[in-house]
Design a protein around this motif. Structure first.
Motif, PDB file in Angstrom:
ATOM      1  N   GLY A 132       0.787  -1.232   0.000  1.00 12.33           N
ATOM      2  CA  GLY A 132       0.000   0.000   0.000  1.00 12.33           C
ATOM      3  C   GLY A 132       0.813   1.273   0.000  1.00 12.33           C
ATOM      4  O   GLY A 132       0.265   2.356   0.221  1.00 12.33           O
ATOM      5  N   VAL A 133       2.129   1.163  -0.239  1.00  9.18           N
ATOM      6  CA  VAL A 133       2.978   2.365  -0.340  1.00  9.18           C
ATOM      7  C   VAL A 133       2.508   3.183  -1.545  1.00  9.18           C
ATOM      8  O   VAL A 133       2.145   2.639  -2.587  1.00  9.18           O
ATOM      9  CB  VAL A 133       4.456   1.956  -0.489  1.00  9.18           C
ATOM     10  N   ARG A 134       2.553   4.494  -1.419  1.00  7.98           N
ATOM     11  CA  ARG A 134       2.001   5.355  -2.466  1.00  7.98           C
ATOM     12  C   ARG A 134       3.043   6.127  -3.264  1.00  7.98           C
ATOM     13  O   ARG A 134       2.710   6.769  -4.258  1.00  7.98           O
ATOM     14  CB  ARG A 134       0.995   6.322  -1.850  1.00  7.98           C
ATOM     15  N   ALA A 135       4.315   6.100  -2.835  1.00  9.39           N
ATOM     16  CA  ALA A 135       5.350   6.821  -3.575  1.00  9.39           C
ATOM     17  C   ALA A 135       6.703   6.166  -3.344  1.00  9.39           C
ATOM     18  O   ALA A 135       7.001   5.719  -2.239  1.00  9.39           O
ATOM     19  CB  ALA A 135       5.396   8.292  -3.166  1.00  9.39           C
ATOM     20  N   LEU A 136       7.529   6.134  -4.407  1.00  8.69           N
ATOM     21  CA  LEU A 136       8.887   5.589  -4.332  1.00  8.69           C
ATOM     22  C   LEU A 136       9.889   6.633  -4.810  1.00  8.69           C
ATOM     23  O   LEU A 136       9.618   7.366  -5.758  1.00  8.69           O
ATOM     24  CB  LEU A 136       9.042   4.347  -5.215  1.00  8.69           C
ATOM     25  N   VAL A 137      11.030   6.666  -4.147  1.00 14.38           N
ATOM     26  CA  VAL A 137      12.201   7.379  -4.655  1.00 14.38           C
ATOM     27  C   VAL A 137      13.286   6.324  -4.825  1.00 14.38           C
ATOM     28  O   VAL A 137      13.758   5.746  -3.845  1.00 14.38           O
ATOM     29  CB  VAL A 137      12.683   8.477  -3.684  1.00 14.38           C
ATOM     30  N   VAL A 138      13.660   6.046  -6.060  1.00  8.08           N
ATOM     31  CA  VAL A 138      14.663   5.015  -6.346  1.00  8.08           C
ATOM     32  C   VAL A 138      15.973   5.721  -6.690  1.00  8.08           C
ATOM     33  O   VAL A 138      16.116   6.308  -7.762  1.00  8.08           O
ATOM     34  CB  VAL A 138      14.214   4.099  -7.500  1.00  8.08           C
ATOM     35  N   VAL A 139      16.926   5.677  -5.759  1.00 11.85           N
ATOM     36  CA  VAL A 139      18.220   6.324  -5.992  1.00 11.85           C
ATOM     37  C   VAL A 139      19.168   5.411  -6.735  1.00 11.85           C
ATOM     38  O   VAL A 139      20.195   5.850  -7.256  1.00 11.85           O
ATOM     39  CB  VAL A 139      18.848   6.783  -4.648  1.00 11.85           C
TER      40      VAL A 139
ATOM     41  N   MET B 158       1.605   3.837  -7.634  1.00 10.09           N
ATOM     42  CA  MET B 158       2.639   4.557  -6.882  1.00 10.09           C
ATOM     43  C   MET B 158       3.304   5.606  -7.774  1.00 10.09           C
ATOM     44  O   MET B 158       3.624   5.335  -8.929  1.00 10.09           O
ATOM     45  CB  MET B 158       3.708   3.580  -6.375  1.00 10.09           C
ATOM     46  N   ARG B 159       3.541   6.804  -7.266  1.00  8.35           N
ATOM     47  CA  ARG B 159       4.350   7.794  -7.963  1.00  8.35           C
ATOM     48  C   ARG B 159       5.806   7.444  -7.758  1.00  8.35           C
ATOM     49  O   ARG B 159       6.209   6.962  -6.696  1.00  8.35           O
ATOM     50  CB  ARG B 159       4.073   9.217  -7.453  1.00  8.35           C
ATOM     51  N   LEU B 160       6.611   7.718  -8.781  1.00 11.22           N
ATOM     52  CA  LEU B 160       8.017   7.293  -8.788  1.00 11.22           C
ATOM     53  C   LEU B 160       8.920   8.451  -9.166  1.00 11.22           C
ATOM     54  O   LEU B 160       8.714   9.101 -10.199  1.00 11.22           O
ATOM     55  CB  LEU B 160       8.197   6.146  -9.796  1.00 11.22           C
ATOM     56  N   VAL B 161       9.922   8.703  -8.336  1.00  9.01           N
ATOM     57  CA  VAL B 161      11.015   9.616  -8.674  1.00  9.01           C
ATOM     58  C   VAL B 161      12.252   8.776  -8.934  1.00  9.01           C
ATOM     59  O   VAL B 161      12.612   7.927  -8.128  1.00  9.01           O
ATOM     60  CB  VAL B 161      11.284  10.625  -7.543  1.00  9.01           C
ATOM     61  N   GLY B 162      12.925   9.018 -10.041  1.00  8.07           N
ATOM     62  CA  GLY B 162      14.093   8.238 -10.401  1.00  8.07           C
ATOM     63  C   GLY B 162      13.737   7.234 -11.483  1.00  8.07           C
ATOM     64  O   GLY B 162      12.766   7.408 -12.213  1.00  8.07           O
ATOM     65  N   PRO B 163      14.537   6.156 -11.557  1.00  6.98           N
ATOM     66  CA  PRO B 163      15.723   5.838 -10.748  1.00  6.98           C
ATOM     67  C   PRO B 163      16.916   6.738 -11.090  1.00  6.98           C
ATOM     68  O   PRO B 163      16.783   7.673 -11.843  1.00  6.98           O
ATOM     69  CB  PRO B 163      15.993   4.379 -11.137  1.00  6.98           C
TER      70      PRO B 163
END
Length: 608
Positions: free
Chosen positions: A159-166, A187-192
């Protein structure tokens, strides 16, 4: 549904609702479409006309904007954050992000996910995302590339709603699996391949990055594809005192884009300056539409990256994105009113001016100096930047001579001589700043033994006045160590000070162009008739079938494409021999008997 119906030729919807069902009736009213109501007993029959007008387009855009901003709340205003891959090894990225969140004073719940340890840096660690005591809004992923898809899938199921993949270095299959997991689970995604995100709102204090230090809270929003450029902008804005409202390192930009961040800054109530570093545009049309709206409210600045073939190749190698071609990108920036600079330094120099000073009403500049040579340099810089140094009227000349020391020359530049006092310089600048024939004042100063002996501080002549006057005032101090500084003024404002007159002139020219763009009417999108989009698509596809890499259309194909959109063209003819050319010239010649001839051969361009 409306778009699909309209494409099928449907012109109206009818709907029946109970008269007491106010929510549904309000839904119909808020569509932005013309709606007619007819009461039939307890029911209301609504006829919704599907004709598209500005009101409907505005309503659609507003709904999309609200939904986009809402989707970023878990990313930029999370109540709980987990870092997957935070370990005990000093120097690891996951540990650095966790440490930044901890030392930055994040006000929400913070967790680490690492099956091999019970805590990291005093933060409780859990073996998996599923084992966390609560579902975090945001998860920062800092695991090896091979493990990223599995972590993303686990986050989505939890149920996570956002990811930041470094994490960097994902291959094609891993990248596809990551994006699929985000889309499947919403989920919204920033990155990778990114530096992370931050939000300096004191109610949140989110710093999920591995930059060297914490950003200074302020009013500038930053979105970059390059983490290195992001670090430089964070440091520069903090040093200038402008500070940062929110920051997003977009990296390979699989999902969250510059367009998303512009919409966030437009509505966050904290951002008054937007800084972008984008090497590619996934949806140029959407970006242009958003930027045109946002830049009428706040300045939007960018570094024009990837201007050369070498730069575009470098961009493709480090963010896996094809940089938009220079002509396309520059046209996009110009149309959208974006201030495009050529370096990070120029971006910060311009940001300092736009943050601290009003926009000039035009390009007319008055230069004041206590040393003739510095005035010459400033005049050259202004002229080369496209600014104008107008001559002063006799009344202005007399007005200035009345307050300046003997020997001063009042041309433009104004040379006050080295013996000018602090009070005299302040009065001179103040009178020029009120002069209707001037749009901005540049004051070029050099330290002299005369001022030191008399105790006059010529810089203080500027800073004891208000930071914001009717017209922008800029200082140039040739002895200054840094390229740009913001000097505190008496009213709590600031005055930009530059080490080089070229930097001051470039910044002022950008400000003048922004003022000119804002003065233009916003315009409307006309309803065009006689447009043959399908035929135009066929022309383009036929050309690209034989020219896989693209290229310049030949004159006949170009004319056919323009005709599909009813773009006016001068009368022309195609001639393949001398006789054809003579006949065509006789038919097309102007009243003076002249025609224009253009030679065409594959690879031969613009030979008219």
């Amino acid at each position: 549904l409306v778009s699909s119906a309209r494409s099928e030729g449907i012109t109206a919807f009818t709907a029946d609702a109970l008269g007491e069902n106010h929510e549904v009736l309000r839904l119909f009213a808020d569509l932005g479409l013309r709606t007619a109501r007819r009461f039939e007993g307890p029911q209301v029959r609504c006829t919704i006309h599907l004709d598209q007008d500005d009101a409907y387009l505005a309503a659609v855009e507003a709904r999309g904007r609200a939904a986009g901003v809402a989707s970023l709340l878990p990313l930029l205003r999370p109540s709980a954050v987990a870092v997957v891959g935070a370990g005990r090894t000093p120097g690891s990225v996951g540990r650095a992000v966790l440490n930044h969140l901890r030392t930055g004073g994040f006000t929400g719940r913070l967790f680490a996910v690492n099956p091999r340890v019970e805590s990291v840096l005093g933060v409780p660690s859990h073996p998996s995302v599923a084992a966390l005591p609560m579902t975090p809004d945001l998860v920062v992923v800092a695991v090896p590339a091979a493990g990223v898809p599995a972590v993303a899938e686990e986050c989505g199921k939890a149920g996570v709603r956002a990811l930041v993949v470094v994490t960097a270095g994902l291959d094609r299959m891993q990248a596809r699996a990551l994006l699929t997991a985000c889309r499947t689970h919403g989920m919204r995604l920033v990155g990778p391949n990114c530096l992370g995100v931050s939000n300096t709102d004191p109610e949140l204090n989110l710093d999920a990055t591995f930059a060297a230090g914490h950003p200074r809270p302020g009013t500038a929003g930053i979105a970059v594809q390059s983490g290195g450029v992001g670090i430089a902008l964070l440091d520069g804005l903090s040093r200038l005192g402008i500070g940062v409202s929110s920051f997003a390192s977009l990296g390979d930009k699989f999902d969250v884009s510059g367009n998303d961040m512009l919409q966030w800054w437009e509505s966050d109530g904290r951002t008054d300056l937007a800084l972008l570093h984008l090497e590619s545009f996934g949806n140029p049309r959407a970006f242009s539409r958003t930027a045109r709206r946002v830049t009428r409210r706040i300045p939007v600045l960018t570094v024009d990256a990837g201007r050369t073939d070498a730069g575009r190749k470098a961009a493709a190698s480090h963010t896996a994105a094809a940089a938009t071609r220079t002509m396309t990108r520059q046209a996009l920036f110009t149309q959208a009113g974006i201030t495009a600079t050529r370096s990070v330094g120029e971006l910060l120099e311009t940001a300092a001016l736009l943050h601290s000073q009003p926009l000039p009403e035009g390009p007319r500049v008055a230069v004041v100096t206590n040393a003739g040579g510095a005035g010459v340099l400033a005049a050259d810089a202004c002229a080369e930047a496209g600014l104008v140094l107008p001559p002063f009227t006799p009344a202005v000349i007399d007005d200035l001579l009345a307050v300046l020391p003997d020997g001063a020359t009042v041309g433009n530049p104004v040379d006050t001589t080295a013996v000018v006092s602090e009070e005299q310089l302040a009065e001179c600048v103040d009178r020029l700043a009120r002069c209707s024939g001037v749009d901005a004042v540049v004051v070029a100063l050099v330290p002299t033994a005369v001022a030191a002996a008399t105790g006059d501080d010529l810089v203080r002549a500027l800073t004891t006045a208000p930071g914001r006057r009717a017209r922008p005032v800029l200082a140039v101090r040739l002895e200054q160590d840094r390229s740009v500084e913001l000097m505190p003024a008496a009213d709590g404002g600031t005055i930009p000070s530059y080490a080089e007159p070229q930097a001051a002139a470039r910044a002022l020219a950008h400000a003048a162009r922004r003022a000119a763009w804002l003065a233009q009417p916003a315009g409307t999108v006309p309803a065009l008739t006689g447009v043959e989009s399908e035929r135009a698509r066929e022309v383009v596809e036929e050309y690209l079938a034989f020219h896989l890499e693209g290229g310049w259309l030949d004159p006949r194909t170009c004319a056919e494409l323009l005709a599909c959109y009813d773009v006016p063209q001068l009368p022309w003819a195609w001639a393949e021999c001398e006789d054809d050319a003579v006949l065509a010239a006789d038919r097309l010649r102007g009243f003076d008997g002249r025609v224009v001839m253009k030679a065409h051969w594959p690879g031969l361009l613009h030979k008219t």
